[in-house]
Design a protein around this motif. Structure first.
Motif, PDB file in Angstrom:
ATOM      1  N   SER A   1       4.813   1.774   0.786  1.00  0.00           N
ATOM      2  CA  SER A   1       5.753   2.477  -0.080  1.00  0.00           C
ATOM      3  C   SER A   1       5.607   3.990   0.095  1.00  0.00           C
ATOM      4  O   SER A   1       4.511   4.496   0.324  1.00  0.00           O
ATOM      5  CB  SER A   1       5.513   2.102  -1.538  1.00  0.00           C
ATOM      6  OG  SER A   1       4.215   2.498  -1.936  1.00  0.00           O
ATOM      7  N   SER A   2       6.715   4.677  -0.033  1.00  0.00           N
ATOM      8  CA  SER A   2       6.686   6.137   0.156  1.00  0.00           C
ATOM      9  C   SER A   2       6.401   6.858  -1.150  1.00  0.00           C
ATOM     10  O   SER A   2       6.379   6.272  -2.211  1.00  0.00           O
ATOM     11  CB  SER A   2       8.020   6.602   0.726  1.00  0.00           C
ATOM     12  OG  SER A   2       9.066   6.208  -0.114  1.00  0.00           O
TER      13      SER A   2
ATOM     14  N   LYS B   1       2.376   4.476   7.210  1.00  0.00           N
ATOM     15  CA  LYS B   1       3.672   5.103   6.970  1.00  0.00           C
ATOM     16  C   LYS B   1       4.687   4.030   6.582  1.00  0.00           C
ATOM     17  O   LYS B   1       4.528   2.860   6.947  1.00  0.00           O
ATOM     18  CB  LYS B   1       4.142   5.810   8.241  1.00  0.00           C
ATOM     19  CG  LYS B   1       3.166   6.854   8.769  1.00  0.00           C
ATOM     20  CD  LYS B   1       3.653   7.433  10.081  1.00  0.00           C
ATOM     21  CE  LYS B   1       2.670   8.476  10.606  1.00  0.00           C
ATOM     22  NZ  LYS B   1       3.138   9.071  11.892  1.00  0.00           N
ATOM     23  N   PRO B   2       5.737   4.414   5.879  1.00  0.00           N
ATOM     24  CA  PRO B   2       6.756   3.415   5.508  1.00  0.00           C
ATOM     25  C   PRO B   2       7.310   2.664   6.719  1.00  0.00           C
ATOM     26  O   PRO B   2       7.622   1.467   6.605  1.00  0.00           O
ATOM     27  CB  PRO B   2       7.836   4.268   4.832  1.00  0.00           C
ATOM     28  CG  PRO B   2       7.080   5.402   4.230  1.00  0.00           C
ATOM     29  CD  PRO B   2       5.996   5.718   5.230  1.00  0.00           C
ATOM     30  N   GLU B   3       7.375   3.323   7.868  1.00  0.00           N
ATOM     31  CA  GLU B   3       7.893   2.649   9.066  1.00  0.00           C
ATOM     32  C   GLU B   3       6.936   1.612   9.630  1.00  0.00           C
ATOM     33  O   GLU B   3       7.280   0.883  10.563  1.00  0.00           O
ATOM     34  CB  GLU B   3       8.275   3.667  10.147  1.00  0.00           C
ATOM     35  CG  GLU B   3       7.195   4.667  10.479  1.00  0.00           C
ATOM     36  CD  GLU B   3       7.349   5.976   9.730  1.00  0.00           C
ATOM     37  OE1 GLU B   3       7.692   5.952   8.528  1.00  0.00           O
ATOM     38  OE2 GLU B   3       7.112   7.039  10.358  1.00  0.00           O
TER      39      GLU B   3
ATOM     40  N   LEU C   1      -5.268  -0.386   5.369  1.00  0.00           N
ATOM     41  CA  LEU C   1      -5.449  -1.834   5.251  1.00  0.00           C
ATOM     42  C   LEU C   1      -6.247  -2.305   6.450  1.00  0.00           C
ATOM     43  O   LEU C   1      -6.160  -1.722   7.539  1.00  0.00           O
ATOM     44  CB  LEU C   1      -4.110  -2.567   5.241  1.00  0.00           C
ATOM     45  CG  LEU C   1      -3.290  -2.610   3.965  1.00  0.00           C
ATOM     46  CD1 LEU C   1      -1.948  -3.275   4.230  1.00  0.00           C
ATOM     47  CD2 LEU C   1      -4.039  -3.327   2.861  1.00  0.00           C
ATOM     48  N   ARG C   2      -7.000  -3.334   6.214  1.00  0.00           N
ATOM     49  CA  ARG C   2      -7.732  -3.962   7.324  1.00  0.00           C
ATOM     50  C   ARG C   2      -7.597  -5.455   7.177  1.00  0.00           C
ATOM     51  O   ARG C   2      -7.959  -6.004   6.123  1.00  0.00           O
ATOM     52  CB  ARG C   2      -9.199  -3.564   7.294  1.00  0.00           C
ATOM     53  CG  ARG C   2     -10.058  -4.188   8.408  1.00  0.00           C
ATOM     54  CD  ARG C   2     -11.461  -3.630   8.330  1.00  0.00           C
ATOM     55  NE  ARG C   2     -12.314  -4.093   9.407  1.00  0.00           N
ATOM     56  CZ  ARG C   2     -13.237  -5.041   9.279  1.00  0.00           C
ATOM     57  NH1 ARG C   2     -13.389  -5.654   8.119  1.00  0.00           N
ATOM     58  NH2 ARG C   2     -13.999  -5.390  10.297  1.00  0.00           N
ATOM     59  N   PHE C   3      -7.058  -6.100   8.173  1.00  0.00           N
ATOM     60  CA  PHE C   3      -7.019  -7.539   8.019  1.00  0.00           C
ATOM     61  C   PHE C   3      -7.560  -8.286   9.214  1.00  0.00           C
ATOM     62  O   PHE C   3      -7.420  -7.870  10.348  1.00  0.00           O
ATOM     63  CB  PHE C   3      -5.649  -8.072   7.603  1.00  0.00           C
ATOM     64  CG  PHE C   3      -4.451  -7.454   8.208  1.00  0.00           C
ATOM     65  CD1 PHE C   3      -4.003  -7.845   9.444  1.00  0.00           C
ATOM     66  CD2 PHE C   3      -3.725  -6.514   7.498  1.00  0.00           C
ATOM     67  CE1 PHE C   3      -2.859  -7.313   9.981  1.00  0.00           C
ATOM     68  CE2 PHE C   3      -2.581  -5.979   8.028  1.00  0.00           C
ATOM     69  CZ  PHE C   3      -2.139  -6.370   9.277  1.00  0.00           C
ATOM     70  N   PRO C   4      -8.197  -9.402   8.880  1.00  0.00           N
ATOM     71  CA  PRO C   4      -8.810 -10.229   9.895  1.00  0.00           C
ATOM     72  C   PRO C   4      -7.860 -11.326  10.360  1.00  0.00           C
ATOM     73  O   PRO C   4      -6.911 -11.677   9.670  1.00  0.00           O
ATOM     74  CB  PRO C   4      -9.999 -10.840   9.160  1.00  0.00           C
ATOM     75  CG  PRO C   4      -9.473 -11.021   7.769  1.00  0.00           C
ATOM     76  CD  PRO C   4      -8.503  -9.890   7.527  1.00  0.00           C
ATOM     77  N   CYS C   5      -8.146 -11.809  11.534  1.00  0.00           N
ATOM     78  CA  CYS C   5      -7.478 -13.006  12.045  1.00  0.00           C
ATOM     79  C   CYS C   5      -8.580 -13.908  12.594  1.00  0.00           C
ATOM     80  O   CYS C   5      -9.311 -13.506  13.503  1.00  0.00           O
ATOM     81  CB  CYS C   5      -6.487 -12.631  13.131  1.00  0.00           C
ATOM     82  SG  CYS C   5      -5.769 -14.035  14.005  1.00  0.00           S
TER      83      CYS C   5
ATOM     84  N   VAL D   1       0.855  -1.194   0.000  1.00  0.00           N
ATOM     85  CA  VAL D   1       0.000   0.000   0.000  1.00  0.00           C
ATOM     86  C   VAL D   1       0.883   1.234   0.000  1.00  0.00           C
ATOM     87  O   VAL D   1       2.002   1.197   0.528  1.00  0.00           O
ATOM     88  CB  VAL D   1      -0.955  -0.026   1.217  1.00  0.00           C
ATOM     89  CG1 VAL D   1      -0.180   0.033   2.518  1.00  0.00           C
ATOM     90  CG2 VAL D   1      -1.982   1.076   1.143  1.00  0.00           C
ATOM     91  N   GLN D   2       0.380   2.299  -0.564  1.00  0.00           N
ATOM     92  CA  GLN D   2       1.129   3.549  -0.551  1.00  0.00           C
ATOM     93  C   GLN D   2       0.991   4.256   0.784  1.00  0.00           C
ATOM     94  O   GLN D   2      -0.021   4.068   1.497  1.00  0.00           O
ATOM     95  CB  GLN D   2       0.630   4.462  -1.667  1.00  0.00           C
ATOM     96  CG  GLN D   2       1.045   4.011  -3.059  1.00  0.00           C
ATOM     97  CD  GLN D   2       0.717   5.041  -4.115  1.00  0.00           C
ATOM     98  OE1 GLN D   2      -0.250   5.789  -3.994  1.00  0.00           O
ATOM     99  NE2 GLN D   2       1.512   5.075  -5.162  1.00  0.00           N
TER     100      GLN D   2
END
Length: 121
Positions: free
Chosen positions: A120-121, A87-89, A18-22, A12-13
């Motif tokens: 990605s930045s 953020k990239p970090e 993002l959203r992710f399930p577990c 992702v930029q």
């Protein structure tokens, strides 16, 4: 035993979301605190966020406060990590984990396989 399957990572930029399930299976999901960790390449694993079994208490590392949100749906045995303004970090492998209680959230007993997030930045 609790089995955890986390998914939904990706590329992702910066500034994106993002959203992710577990999804958990095995022992009752509702009795465990759910915790997210991450590990960037060459760095130590880091606690990111946790939510108590009841859902009433949430915790975040300072660097994600206001950007990430942890939620859980005990009826679906699923915990989610919503990540905004990435953020990239934030680039790391993210792990879903389960702890027997919130007091032991930094040392969870069960781990998912991890999912890669690249910003990605």
């Amino acid at each position: 035993q609790v089995q955890l399957v986390d998914s939904g990572g990706g590329l992702v930029q910066a500034g994106g979301s993002l959203r992710f399930p577990c999804v958990a299976s095995g022992r009752p999901f509702s009795t465990h605190a759910m915790v997210w960790f991450r590990q960037a390449l060459g760095k130590e694993r880091e606690f990111v966020s946790a939510r108590s079994s009841s859902g009433r208490n949430t915790y975040y590392v300072d660097s994600v406060v206001g950007r990430f949100a942890i939620s859980r749906d005990n009826a679906k045995d699923t915990v989610y990590l919503q990540m905004n303004n990435l953020k990239p970090e934030d680039t790391a492998v993210y792990y879903c984990t389960a702890a027997s209680n919130i007091a032991t959230m930094k040392t969870p007993e069960y781990w998912g396989q991890g999912t890669q997030v690249t910003v990605s930045s």
